[in-house]
Design a protein around this motif. Structure first.
Motif, short mmCIF file in Angstrom:
data_model
loop_
_atom_site.label_atom_id
_atom_site.label_comp_id
_atom_site.label_asym_id
_atom_site.label_seq_id
_atom_site.Cartn_x
_atom_site.Cartn_y
_atom_site.Cartn_z
N UNK A 117 -42.09 -21.10 -9.84
CA UNK A 117 -42.55 -19.83 -10.38
C UNK A 117 -42.91 -19.95 -11.86
N UNK A 118 -42.12 -20.71 -12.62
CA UNK A 118 -42.39 -20.85 -14.05
C UNK A 118 -43.72 -21.56 -14.27
N UNK A 119 -43.94 -22.67 -13.54
CA UNK A 119 -45.19 -23.40 -13.66
C UNK A 119 -46.36 -22.51 -13.24
N UNK A 120 -46.17 -21.77 -12.15
CA UNK A 120 -47.23 -20.90 -11.65
C UNK A 120 -47.62 -19.86 -12.70
N UNK A 121 -46.63 -19.25 -13.34
CA UNK A 121 -46.92 -18.24 -14.35
C UNK A 121 -47.65 -18.84 -15.54
N UNK A 122 -47.27 -20.05 -15.91
CA UNK A 122 -47.91 -20.69 -17.04
C UNK A 122 -49.37 -21.02 -16.72
N UNK A 123 -49.63 -21.51 -15.52
CA UNK A 123 -51.01 -21.81 -15.11
C UNK A 123 -51.84 -20.53 -15.05
N UNK A 124 -51.25 -19.46 -14.52
CA UNK A 124 -51.95 -18.17 -14.46
C UNK A 124 -52.30 -17.71 -15.87
N UNK A 125 -51.34 -17.86 -16.78
CA UNK A 125 -51.58 -17.46 -18.17
C UNK A 125 -52.73 -18.25 -18.79
#
Length: 267
Positions: free
Chosen positions: A87-95
């Motif tokens: 989830x953390x990686x996903x949020x960073x990529x989305x950002x």
């Protein structure tokens, strides 16, 4: 006999090394890490921002080695798929994708006409403050004790009868001119401020208690807020309009991307 944790750890490391070494020639050839000048500059900047007064060779080399180690670990982690469902990686990529969308669609500075249209459509957000002209008598609880509220009540009756009264100096600098709602709230608190602005013109209030003592208020003049001019709204108006334009452009970009996908429900 159960194997010790050290043996299990050794086995796990051996398995991991075996997995990492099991690659095709093409994969092995991809294990080339090119350190660019931009990356070196980034590391130097990080060292300087860490608070070091002078960037020594040792600190830079250590930071560079750490940067390389982290890059290697990141690449190996991606090869193992460790970034998936994180989830953390996903949020960073989305950002980062949102930042990329913004870079791809720059916003032109708003024109005077656009600013005026935004002001007209959102006038309630750009109002000057309400102001009042206030008479105020204060009865100190420190000086009068529990008698403060009783004496304030007597003083109100005298004021209604047109008599002069003697009250106590107020410790805050209220001033004698027009006062804004913000200033009144700052000095008397939100509840008292609301009560003051709700008073009819020219009528003495009932005694109002505060942590400092007891007050009598009379509002002699009220000035309602008005819509600011472009000059008065200034920087805030411009920032708000640009933010709204940015949100609209970002939503349009995301909608365009969304249109390239087929969304299906899993059975």
């Amino acid at each position: 006999m159960k194997p010790s944790y050290s043996v299990l750890g050794f086995i796990a490391v051996a398995i991991l090394i075996g997995v990492l070494e099991w690659r095709s020639d093409e994969q092995a050839a991809s294990n080339e890490l090119v350190v660019t000048e931009a990356q070196r500059a980034f590391v130097r900047e990080q060292v300087l921002q860490s608070g070091a007064q002078a960037m020594g060779t040792a600190s830079y080399e250590q930071a560079m080695a750490t940067y390389i180690d982290e890059e290697i670990l990141y690449r190996e982690g991606v090869k193992l798929g460790l970034e998936k469902d994180d989830l953390i990686v996903k949020r960073r990529v989305v950002q980062k994708m949102r930042f990329l969308l913004e870079d791809m669609t720059p916003i032109a500075p708003p024109t005077q006409a656009q600013l005026q249209t935004w002001l007209d459509q959102n006038a309630q957000r750009y109002q000057t403050e309400q102001t009042i002209l206030l008479d105020h008598h204060f009865f100190s609880r420190g000086k009068r004790g529990d008698e403060a509220i009783y004496q304030a009540g007597l003083a109100r009756n005298e004021l209604l009868a047109g008599q002069q009264i003697v009250s106590d100096p107020f410790p805050l600098l209220t001033g004698s001119g027009l006062l804004s709602r913000e200033r009144i709230t700052k000095e008397f608190g939100l509840a008292t401020s609301n009560a003051i602005f709700d008073l009819p013109l020219g009528e003495w209030s009932q005694p109002v208690q505060s942590p400092l003592g007891v007050h009598l208020f009379k509002v002699n003049e009220k000035k309602a807020g008005r819509t600011m001019t472009l000059e008065e709204a200034g920087t805030q108006l411009r920032s708000d309009l640009i933010a709204a334009q940015r949100e609209a452009v970002n939503e349009a970009g995301l909608a365009a991307l969304r249109a390239t996908y087929t969304i299906k429900e899993a059975p």
